[in-house]
Enzyme design. Structure first.
Site, PDB file in Angstrom:
ATOM      1  N   GLY A 119      37.122 117.770  33.728  1.00  0.00           N
ATOM      2  CA  GLY A 119      35.827 117.160  33.459  1.00  0.00           C
ATOM      3  C   GLY A 119      35.194 116.493  34.645  1.00  0.00           C
ATOM      4  O   GLY A 119      34.212 115.762  34.503  1.00  0.00           O
ATOM      5  N   ASP A 169      33.838 129.170  42.246  1.00  0.00           N
ATOM      6  CA  ASP A 169      35.042 128.401  41.943  1.00  0.00           C
ATOM      7  C   ASP A 169      36.298 129.243  42.098  1.00  0.00           C
ATOM      8  O   ASP A 169      37.297 128.814  42.698  1.00  0.00           O
ATOM      9  CB  ASP A 169      34.964 127.845  40.525  1.00  0.00           C
ATOM     10  CG  ASP A 169      33.842 126.841  40.349  1.00  0.00           C
ATOM     11  OD1 ASP A 169      33.223 126.459  41.352  1.00  0.00           O
ATOM     12  OD2 ASP A 169      33.580 126.457  39.194  1.00  0.00           O
TER      13      ASP A 169
END
Length: 396
Positions: A119, A169
Site C-alpha cells: 500500500g 514495475d
C-alpha cells in the site's frame, strides 16, 4: 525461521530453491508508462522472497508469511482470470500466464515472505509476480530472460488480477542493477542502466511512506489512463509519447479548441476537456523531466536532479491531481528543512514520497517531516533510505 524452514514446516519437505525480487521506487517518470513514455525506477533492498518446489499433479499451493492465512490450494487447470483468489491471485496469475503462453507448468508449492511495504506505492505486487515467474521459469527449465518474465508478470496483473498497470514495475523488479537507476523506454523496452551512486556524492534518497491510502484513489488510475487516451485520440497520435515537448503548446491549443465531447471514446463518454488538457500537459512534461534527469546524471550532476523531482511533484499535484495532503506535507516540510528535491512516487492518493538530501542533512530533514506530521495530528510516517539495489535473482 527462514523461508526454506517455513516451507518444510508447511509442506513436509524442502524447497528446490529460494529466489528474491525487489520492490521499486520511481525516481522520475510517473503516469507515463501506459503512454509509451520514459521512466527511471530503481530497485529497493526490500524484497519478496519465495521458497519453491515443482509439482507434477496439477496442484498449486501458495502460502504467505505476511497475511496470517493458511495455505491456498488451487488446480492449475482451473485457474481463470478475475477468479477472486485474494492475495494469491498474484502468484496464481503468473502460473496462469505461463501456461497460457504454452509453457508446461504442472504445479508448484510456494512459500512467500516480503519486506516490501504494501500500500506504499513501492510495487509489492510486482515483486510477488516477478519472484514467482523467475522461480517457476528456472525450476521448469524455461530459460525465460528478464524481459519475458516482466511481460508475463504484467499480463498476470492486467488479465488475471484485473489491474491495468503498465510495464514499469515488473521491468524494474526483473531488470534493475545495484548502484543504478533503470532508464526505460516503455514503448520498445529499450533500457540503460544509469549510474546512481548517491554515497559518492554525499547524498541520500529517502522514502517517506505516509502509511495512508485515500479511497479517492480507487479507480483514479483507470480514469487518468482514459483521459490520456482521449488526448492522444484528439491529437491524432498513437500515444502521448508521440507529442514532443517542443510541440506541447500547439497540442494544448488544439485540445482547447476542440468542441465538447470531441475526446470521448466510441461510447460517447469521456473525461472533460479541461481534464484532458491537464493530463496531456503532465505526461509530455514528465517525459521531458526524465530526459533532463538522464542528462544530469550522465553529467554527474546528481544534485541538479533535485529541482526536477520537485517540478514533477507540482505536475502530479496540479495537473494530474493525484497527490494528497500527506504527500504535499512531506514535500513542503522537507524543502523547508533544506532538502534538494522531493516528490510523491507511485499512483498517489497516499503511499510514498521520495526526498533527495545531503547526507549531512538526513536527520534534520527526517525530523522536520516527522514533526510536521505530529503538529497536524497525522499518522507518523515511516522514513527509510532507498539504496539502488539488485533486481530479481536466485538466492540458493
Amino acid at each position: 525461521m527462514s523461508v526454506a524452514e517455513k516451507f518444510r514446516e508447511l509442506y513436509g519437505y524442502g524447497p528446490e530453491g529460494v529466489w528474491a525480487a525487489p520492490g521499486r521506487v520511481n525516481l522520475i517518470g510517473e503516469y507515463t508508462d501506459f503512454n509509451d513514455g520514459f521512466v527511471m525506477p530503481l530497485a529497493l533492498p526490500h524484497t519478496a522472497v519465495a521458497a519453491v518446489a515443482r509439482r507434477t499433479d496439477g496442484v498449486l499451493r501458495v502460502h504467505s508469511a505476511d497475511t496470517g492465512e493458511g495455505v491456498v490450494e488451487l488446480a492449475v487447470d482451473a485457474l481463470e482470470p478475475r477468479s477472486g483468489t485474494g492475495w494469491a491471485a498474484y502468484p496464481a496469475g503468473v502460473v496462469w500466464a505461463l501456461r497460457d503462453a504454452g509453457h508446461p507448468v504442472t504445479g508448484a508449492d510456494l512459500h512467500l515472505a516480503s519486506t516490501v511495504p504494501t500500500g506504499a506505492g513501492l510495487s509489492s505486487s510486482a515483486a510477488l509476480e516477478v519472484v514467482t515467474a523467475l522461480a517457476v521459469s528456472e525450476l521448469y527449465g524455461l530459460g525465460l530472460p528478464p524481459e519475458a518474465l516482466a511481460r508475463l508478470a504484467q499480463r498476470a496483473e492486467n488479465a488475471f488480477v484485473g489491474v491495468p498497470c503498465g510495464i514499469m514495475d515488473q521491468m524494474a523488479s526483473a531488470h534493475c542493477t545495484e548502484g543504478h537507476v533503470l532508464h526505460l523506454d516503455t514503448r520498445d523496452l529499450g533500457r540503460r542502466q544509469v549510474p546512481f551512486d548517491l554515497a559518492a556524492h554525499g547524498l541520500r534518497l529517502l522514502v517517506v511512506d505516509t502509511l495512508v491510502k485515500h479511497t479517492l484513489g480507487e479507480g483514479a488510475y483507470a480514469e487518468r489512463r482514459a483521459g490520456c487516451e482521449a488526448g492522444a485520440r484528439a491529437l491524432g497520435v498513437r500515444t502521448l509519447r508521440d507529442v514532443e515537448y517542443g510541440q506541447l503548446d500547439d497540442a494544448l491549443r488544439t485540445l482547447a479548441d476542440l468542441p465538447a465531447g470531441a475526446g470521448a471514446g466510441a461510447g460517447g463518454s469521456g473525461p472533460a476537456a479541461e481534464q484532458v488538457v491537464r493530463y496531456v500537459r503532465h505526461v509530455v512534461t514528465e517525459n521531458h523531466r526524465v530526459e533532463r534527469t538522464v542528462a544530469l546524471l550522465d553529467a554527474a550532476d546528481v544534485r541538479g536532479t533535485g529541482p526536477v523531482l520537485t517540478e514533477g511533484h507540482a505536475s502530479l499535484r496540479d495537473d494530474l491531481r493525484v497527490s494528497c495532503p500527506e504527500l504535499d506535507l512531506v514535500v513542503s516540510a522537507a524543502h523547508a528543512a533544506g532538502a534538494l528535491g522531493a516528490r510523491m512516487t507511485g499512483g498517489g492518493f497516499g503511499g510514498s514520497a521520495i526526498v533527495l538530501v545531503e547526507t549531512a542533512d538526513e536527520d534534520t530533514v527526517t525530523k522536520a517531516v516527522l514533526d510536521a506530521f505530529a503538529v497536524e495530528g497525522r499518522t507518523t510516517p515511516r522514513v527509510f533510505p532507498a539504496a539502488p539495489s539488485a533486481g530479481a535473482r536466485r538466492l540458493r
